[in-house]
Design an enzyme around this catalytic site. Structure first.
Site, mmCIF file in Angstrom:
data_model
loop_
_atom_site.group_PDB
_atom_site.id
_atom_site.type_symbol
_atom_site.label_atom_id
_atom_site.label_comp_id
_atom_site.label_asym_id
_atom_site.label_seq_id
_atom_site.Cartn_x
_atom_site.Cartn_y
_atom_site.Cartn_z
ATOM 1 N N GLY A 43 57.782 -59.918 -18.303
ATOM 2 C CA GLY A 43 58.471 -59.357 -19.455
ATOM 3 C C GLY A 43 57.696 -58.155 -19.962
ATOM 4 O O GLY A 43 56.935 -57.524 -19.218
ATOM 5 N N LEU A 44 57.853 -57.844 -21.234
ATOM 6 C CA LEU A 44 57.175 -56.659 -21.752
ATOM 7 C C LEU A 44 55.660 -56.770 -21.649
ATOM 8 O O LEU A 44 54.986 -55.809 -21.280
ATOM 9 C CB LEU A 44 57.593 -56.414 -23.200
ATOM 10 C CG LEU A 44 58.985 -55.806 -23.379
ATOM 11 C CD1 LEU A 44 59.251 -55.531 -24.845
ATOM 12 C CD2 LEU A 44 59.119 -54.519 -22.583
ATOM 13 N N ALA A 45 55.096 -57.929 -21.994
ATOM 14 C CA ALA A 45 53.641 -58.083 -21.919
ATOM 15 C C ALA A 45 53.167 -58.058 -20.474
ATOM 16 O O ALA A 45 52.237 -57.321 -20.123
ATOM 17 C CB ALA A 45 53.210 -59.372 -22.615
ATOM 18 N N HIS A 267 64.786 -68.334 -36.796
ATOM 19 C CA HIS A 267 65.420 -67.045 -37.089
ATOM 20 C C HIS A 267 66.679 -67.279 -37.920
ATOM 21 O O HIS A 267 67.505 -68.107 -37.580
ATOM 22 C CB HIS A 267 65.778 -66.337 -35.778
ATOM 23 C CG HIS A 267 66.037 -64.879 -35.929
ATOM 24 N ND1 HIS A 267 67.100 -64.395 -36.643
ATOM 25 C CD2 HIS A 267 65.373 -63.792 -35.460
ATOM 26 C CE1 HIS A 267 67.086 -63.070 -36.598
ATOM 27 N NE2 HIS A 267 66.038 -62.679 -35.896
ATOM 28 N N ARG A 338 61.687 -63.747 -42.177
ATOM 29 C CA ARG A 338 62.586 -64.695 -41.519
ATOM 30 C C ARG A 338 62.418 -66.126 -42.014
ATOM 31 O O ARG A 338 63.397 -66.854 -42.166
ATOM 32 C CB ARG A 338 62.353 -64.637 -40.000
ATOM 33 C CG ARG A 338 62.803 -63.328 -39.405
ATOM 34 C CD ARG A 338 62.421 -63.197 -37.947
ATOM 35 N NE ARG A 338 62.969 -61.961 -37.404
ATOM 36 C CZ ARG A 338 62.786 -61.566 -36.149
ATOM 37 N NH1 ARG A 338 62.051 -62.310 -35.325
ATOM 38 N NH2 ARG A 338 63.305 -60.444 -35.714
ATOM 39 N N HIS A 430 63.520 -69.613 -32.632
ATOM 40 C CA HIS A 430 63.513 -68.304 -31.984
ATOM 41 C C HIS A 430 62.184 -68.003 -31.292
ATOM 42 O O HIS A 430 62.096 -68.008 -30.084
ATOM 43 C CB HIS A 430 63.837 -67.232 -33.032
ATOM 44 C CG HIS A 430 63.838 -65.837 -32.511
ATOM 45 N ND1 HIS A 430 64.569 -65.461 -31.405
ATOM 46 C CD2 HIS A 430 63.210 -64.710 -32.934
ATOM 47 C CE1 HIS A 430 64.390 -64.168 -31.169
ATOM 48 N NE2 HIS A 430 63.550 -63.692 -32.077
ATOM 49 N N GLU A 454 53.668 -63.192 -26.271
ATOM 50 C CA GLU A 454 54.019 -64.418 -26.988
ATOM 51 C C GLU A 454 53.260 -65.631 -26.467
ATOM 52 O O GLU A 454 53.159 -66.642 -27.166
ATOM 53 C CB GLU A 454 55.534 -64.668 -26.894
ATOM 54 C CG GLU A 454 56.034 -65.739 -27.834
ATOM 55 C CD GLU A 454 57.536 -65.958 -27.764
ATOM 56 O OE1 GLU A 454 58.041 -66.866 -28.469
ATOM 57 O OE2 GLU A 454 58.222 -65.228 -27.017
ATOM 58 N N ARG A 464 56.272 -64.503 -37.861
ATOM 59 C CA ARG A 464 56.303 -63.155 -37.287
ATOM 60 C C ARG A 464 57.314 -62.293 -38.017
ATOM 61 O O ARG A 464 58.459 -62.697 -38.207
ATOM 62 C CB ARG A 464 56.643 -63.201 -35.798
ATOM 63 C CG ARG A 464 56.724 -61.813 -35.174
ATOM 64 C CD ARG A 464 56.963 -61.886 -33.690
ATOM 65 N NE ARG A 464 58.277 -62.390 -33.344
ATOM 66 C CZ ARG A 464 59.406 -61.683 -33.386
ATOM 67 N NH1 ARG A 464 59.391 -60.435 -33.812
ATOM 68 N NH2 ARG A 464 60.549 -62.220 -33.009
#
Length: 671
Positions: A43-45, A267, A338, A430, A454, A464
């Site tokens: 993923g992004l990380a 969320h 949130r 979430h 995460e 978060r």
């Protein structure tokens, strides 16, 4: 119990990261070619880490269980990514982003990590623009920003309602370049099932080829876990159905401490559950709270009429609507964090004001935004006396440009047109703020094993803030890990290739095969999903939005019972040495059944309320903060890091004491 050393650099907080980079060891370019790094998760990380490490010269082996890195769950992050660029000239700064993040996490985050995150946030945007990420722009060409919950400035950069997807494509393109050069070896449809530790250092993994069922050995000089969060322990969540905790749990059982598992984010802006047959929930981006107003009817008679189909929400007059977030939190209104928004929605629904058949929904209404944008657009176009229909037409066009794909998704799922009638939303599981404990270098308690994004616990505290997940994932992968991992790898320039033909690899492979065979031999009569759903119900009912001592003790006992039944009654069709999705699920659910107990134990031990962890016994009893979370800073201002002992209910607690030198520790208020 021990007190953990996070290896935070000395000196003023604004100088820590710069001084640290100047002092840590690095590996020269020629020696990087001699070193292998495994990255689990793309993923992004993981994607940004793989691309960056390969760009630096390391040999990277990247693993994902999807058919392509493009399928990573990061694509589902819709609303945006934070950065302290102050393009709106509204008073934003690195310090304000740092402050908002620590406060948003209810003062349960590590100051040094959060400041570094805020500091590198500006570079992330520059990096992504250079990659071609199509961020929204204002008329003059500058990148546009919007606000998210828990802040009073506009710092969220976005690409319509598909920011995560666009950012992931940027990281994926950087990865692909390195794959083409041979610096990244990509293992799609592979799942990590064990960490291999040699002489006290992480030196490889055991993975299962999900297509053939083959068990494989992969060695490296360091291992990076970037496998996301564990929200699917609740079964129903906004996570992709295959998101899991297995990679993180495997390293936990090999010695990596698991920190703050009870810090889980609910969320507030999800499409409500519609029945017991559902396998996941759908997130509607928090960006919608910029322009959408959240409300329920003031009169219980109107609620009953709506549920009976006798009244439409558009027929309820303004004075008969309860905009409860604005009423309770006037300073932040619909943009409270949130955790605050989620509990407020639950309070209204528990009081009987939920607006759908299950009584678990509130409205998110865009009518006033459409009218406001329509009038503004008409003025710009020189239309001085537009009709109401024309105002709506113009306003809907503006809203579509900002949120169109989100509205389209909502209509496809619910068959309601959100331009014409308010959306129905309700909180859902979430993001997980807890995760593997890491020090300032992102290293776990196992030397050579790192955790990013995460999968680690480090930057968000007990809650978060919206648009900070993408920020942390890319910060870790692009700008933190590539520096810090060199400090460890500098000692391996003479080590040579790590052999996978060793007793440690033999033992790890055998443990994986034995675990698989034990599951296949059960031959029970209940499906994997049967147990996962039961676990999820216990977690949601007793360890969900609110928690209490009795419920947590009941949850621990029930999870143990479910786990025992799972290992005696689960049915897994097919064979181990072939494509077998049920076996994949069984391995993941087995880990969830252990994590779930540790999760509940952590929530039981932390007898305070903070952020997403709300203990009913610890709420403000009077004054302007009545009903809000009540922290106990004297006894719980620490990170709870749990060490595996063979039983999730008997894990050893280690503490990292949190110190606040740059931000005053005080009661969080959004009123």
């Amino acid at each position: 119990m021990s007190t953990l050393d996070a290896k935070i650099p000395e000196g003023p907080i604004k100088d820590k990261w710069t001084h640290h980079k100047n002092k840590i060891n690095v590996v020269n370019p020629a020696n990087k070619r001699l070193i292998d790094v495994i990255v689990v998760g793309t993923g992004l990380a993981g994607g940004s880490a793989s691309a960056s490490l390969a760009e630096l010269g390391y040999n990277v082996k990247a693993f994902c269980f999807q058919d392509s890195p493009r399928r990573a769950h990061s694509i589902a992050a819709q609303g945006g990514i934070n950065a302290a660029k102050n393009y709106q000239n509204d008073g934003d700064s690195v310090y304000r982003l740092f402050y908002d993040t620590v406060k948003g996490g209810d003062y349960r985050a590590r100051e040094a990590n959060v400041y570094r995150l805020a500091e590198v946030s500006e570079n992330i945007i520059n990096q992504c623009v250079a990659q071609g990420v199509p961020f929204a722009r204002e008329y003059g060409g500058l990148l546009d920003n919007r606000s998210f919950g828990g802040v009073l400035v506009s710092r969220t950069f976005y690409a319509k309602g598909q920011t995560g997807q666009q950012l992931l494509l940027g990281a994926y393109s950087a990865m692909n370049r390195q794959i083409g050069k041979g610096k990244i070896k990509m293992y799609n449809r592979h799942e990590m099932l064990e960490l291999v530790v040699v002489d006290g250092k992480a030196r490889g993994i055991i993975a299962r080829n999900l297509v053939t069922g083959e068990i494989e050995r992969h060695s490296a000089h360091a291992v990076v876990i970037a496998s996301g969060g564990y929200g699917n322990v609740f079964f129903l969540s906004t996570n992709a159905m295959r998101s899991n905790v297995t990679a993180a749990w495997r390293i936990h059982k090999k010695g990596a401490y698991f920190a703050n598992p009870c810090y889980t984010q609910i969320h507030p802006t999800c499409i409500p559950r519609s029945g017991d047959y559902q396998s996941k929930l759908t997130l509607m981006s928090e960006s919608l709270r910029n322009d959408g107003r959240i409300w329920v009817p003031k009169n219980i008679e109107d609620v009953k009429a709506i549920r009976a189909g006798q009244l439409k929400p558009t027929e309820i007059a303004e004075e008969n609507r309860d905009y409860y977030l604005v009423r309770r939190y006037p300073a932040f209104g619909n943009l409270v964090p949130r955790d605050v928004a989620s509990r407020a929605a639950k309070e209204r629904c528990d009081a009987g004001y939920g607006v759908n058949e299950t009584g678990e929904a509130v409205y998110l209404d865009f009518s006033s935004a459409i009218k406001r944008y329509g009038k503004e657009k008409a003025t710009v176009m020189g239309e001085n006396n537009p009709s109401d229909a024309r105002v709506s037409e113009l306003g809907e066009g503006v809203v579509e440009a900002k949120y169109g794909n989100l509205f389209q998704m909502y209509e496809k799922i619910t068959d309601d047109n959100p331009y014409k009638t308010p959306m129905k939303i309700y909180p859902a599981v979430h993001y997980t703020m807890g995760g593997i404990w890491v020090d300032y270098n992102l290293m776990t308690t196992i030397p050579g094993c790192y955790a990013t994004g995460e999968a680690n616990f480090s930057d968000h505290g007990a809650n978060r803030l919206g648009a900070s997940a993408l920020m942390q994932g890319l910060a870790d992968g692009y700008f933190v890990l590539p520096y810090t991992i060199g400090d460890f790898l500098s000692n391996d320039i003479r080590t040579g290739p790590i052999s996978s033909e060793s007793a440690e690899f033999d033992e790890a492979e055998k443990s994986v095969k034995d675990r698989i065979q034990a599951l296949m031999n059960i031959k029970g009569n209940k499906s994997v999903d049967h147990f996962h759903k039961r676990l999820g119900k216990v977690m949601w009912d007793n360890v969900g939005m609110t928690r209490n001592e009795q419920g947590l003790k009941e949850a621990i006992a029930e999870i143990r019972q479910i786990r025992e039944e799972f290992h005696s009654s689960v049915s897994i069709p097919g064979e181990a040495n072939e494509l077998n999705p049920e076996l994949e699920k069984a391995l993941r659910v087995a880990d969830f059944l252990e994590l779930g107990e540790l999760f509940a134990c952590d929530a039981l031990h932390r007898s305070e309320s903070c952020g997403g962890h709300f203990r009913e016994e610890s709420a403000e009893e009077d004054g302007p903060q009545k009903g809000e979370a009540k922290r106990d800073d004297e006894n719980f201002a620490y990170v709870a890091a749990w060490e595996w002992t063979g039983d999730p209910g008997k894990a050893n607690l280690h503490k990292e004491e949190l110190t606040f030198n740059d931000i005053e520790l005080k009661q969080r208020s959004y009123k």
